[in-house]
Design a protein around this motif. Sequence first.
Motif, mmCIF file in Angstrom:
data_model
loop_
_atom_site.group_PDB
_atom_site.id
_atom_site.type_symbol
_atom_site.label_atom_id
_atom_site.label_comp_id
_atom_site.label_asym_id
_atom_site.label_seq_id
_atom_site.Cartn_x
_atom_site.Cartn_y
_atom_site.Cartn_z
ATOM 1 N N ASN A 74 4.470 -2.502 -0.102
ATOM 2 C CA ASN A 74 4.740 -3.924 0.361
ATOM 3 C C ASN A 74 6.088 -4.285 0.460
ATOM 4 N N TRP A 114 3.187 -9.529 11.185
ATOM 5 C CA TRP A 114 1.760 -9.353 10.551
ATOM 6 C C TRP A 114 1.257 -10.869 10.217
ATOM 7 N N GLU A 159 -1.963 -5.415 12.924
ATOM 8 C CA GLU A 159 -3.434 -6.211 12.730
ATOM 9 C C GLU A 159 -3.603 -7.170 13.507
ATOM 10 N N TRP A 318 -2.452 6.497 2.158
ATOM 11 C CA TRP A 318 -2.194 5.103 1.491
ATOM 12 C C TRP A 318 -2.118 5.334 0.083
ATOM 13 N N TRP A 326 -4.806 0.575 -3.713
ATOM 14 C CA TRP A 326 -5.364 -0.677 -3.291
ATOM 15 C C TRP A 326 -6.832 -0.967 -3.037
#
Length: 468
Positions: A74, A114, A159, A318, A326
Amino acid sequence: MMSNHSIAGLALCATLLGTGLTSAFAADETLRSLADKNNIYIGAILNSQWFGGGLPGNYEQIHKTQFNIVVAENEMKFDATEPSENRFNYNNGDKMVKYAKQNGMRVRGHALAWHSQVPNWVNNYKNDKKKLLSVLKNHINNVVGHWKGQVDEWDVVNEAISNNEPQWRSYSVWYQGIGPEFIDSAFVWAHAADPNAELCYNDYNLEQGINPKAKAGFLLEQVKRWVANGIPIHCVGSQTHVEDTTTDKHFIGSPDSLRSLAKELAKLNVKLKITELDIGFKSGINVSKSDLERQGQTFRQYLDIILEEPNADTYLIWGVSDKWSWLGGLNRQKGLIYDDNLQPKPAFDSIMVRLQTYEPPKDTVATDTTKQDTSATDTTKKDTTSNDSTIAIKTIAGLSSLSMHLSDRTLFIAGATAAKVDVFDMQGRPVFSAKNVKGSVDLKIAEGLYVVRVRDGSKSLMQRVTIK
Ligand code: XIL
């Protein structure tokens, strides 16, 4: 991408070749050393907990020994780097870049433009196109400029495509306030700020086919346009947050579909990277050993794309351990390659064995050192078992106090008190396992080429064997 690390690995190989031990694997091989050898990047995020100093020591040890590329979960996002207007905070990002340099790792930057994790102050300008353009340009100039020459690649846009009926994602402050041209501009600004950085478009659900109705099909048309217009885009990042197919009957993604995208991108001289891989199971279900083994095969199938497609070079997971993932927020679980106790899962073994056994097609070995030249190379799958059928097991003296020796189907082990023996086929699938082995064990397996792993406490040894 030859690092000192891989040069050391080559030197070791050369020494072994010199003594005729062509089939032996070093006891201290890691995903990282094998990734170096295969000329690919393999990595995992540094979880946000790492930045806060809240992870056990062996987390970092695992991370730096197993991986050669890193990205922040992050800490390089917009809200982290520019929490208030024109006031930048690089502390966490600097911490990661320093860690990467100290450990000889490549750095990914994630993410510049993003719709998510954008600080509130940006939304104040949602009806002011001119101002939003200058906000985005200023952000990219500063952030990319700050890490110029240190961050090797950036997710410039993340995205931007909607999930259904592919079209641009409408609920994005950048799209709403600027229009789709924010994307073209972001790439141009990022390139101006660091002309040597590789610039990616990153998204999820790209493993669901390349027909025009699928996200990847829509993206492909945009990439063609960007390339034709001279927009500096060098890579597509496929996040690849996928679910185990048996727990999600509706999941339509597949490694083959992602491979098709890689092949189409190759024609445009654009790379494919797997940037955020996890393969979760539905939350709440009981995950069995065979589920974990099947998960390992899916990890291996995605790895095959990176090993086999000349324009694919990165395999990034990830997370390290299921404990810090996550995926709970997605109603998924157990999607990574280390379990809650930082122990390697069957997926780790599948990846490891595949990296060990992969041999590039002969005609690409000499030329394919950068994986940049994507167009002319023959990517036909090769038979990894064809060359070594007469090679018998050998032991590497001095690298481990463990050693093994095979006589017919009996495996003799020295230096172990109660060893666990696992045998994998050349695709990384487990075919035999025995616990508490002292002295010897009979391998109940058919003729063929395999990888044997012996573990005893913290000692471990892997070797390729031929069963005749
Ligand atoms: C996720 C992080 O893992 C979480 O900690 C955070 O709360 C939300 O974002 N696609 C991306 C990543 O590009 O940045 C997201 O990371 C996961 C989905």
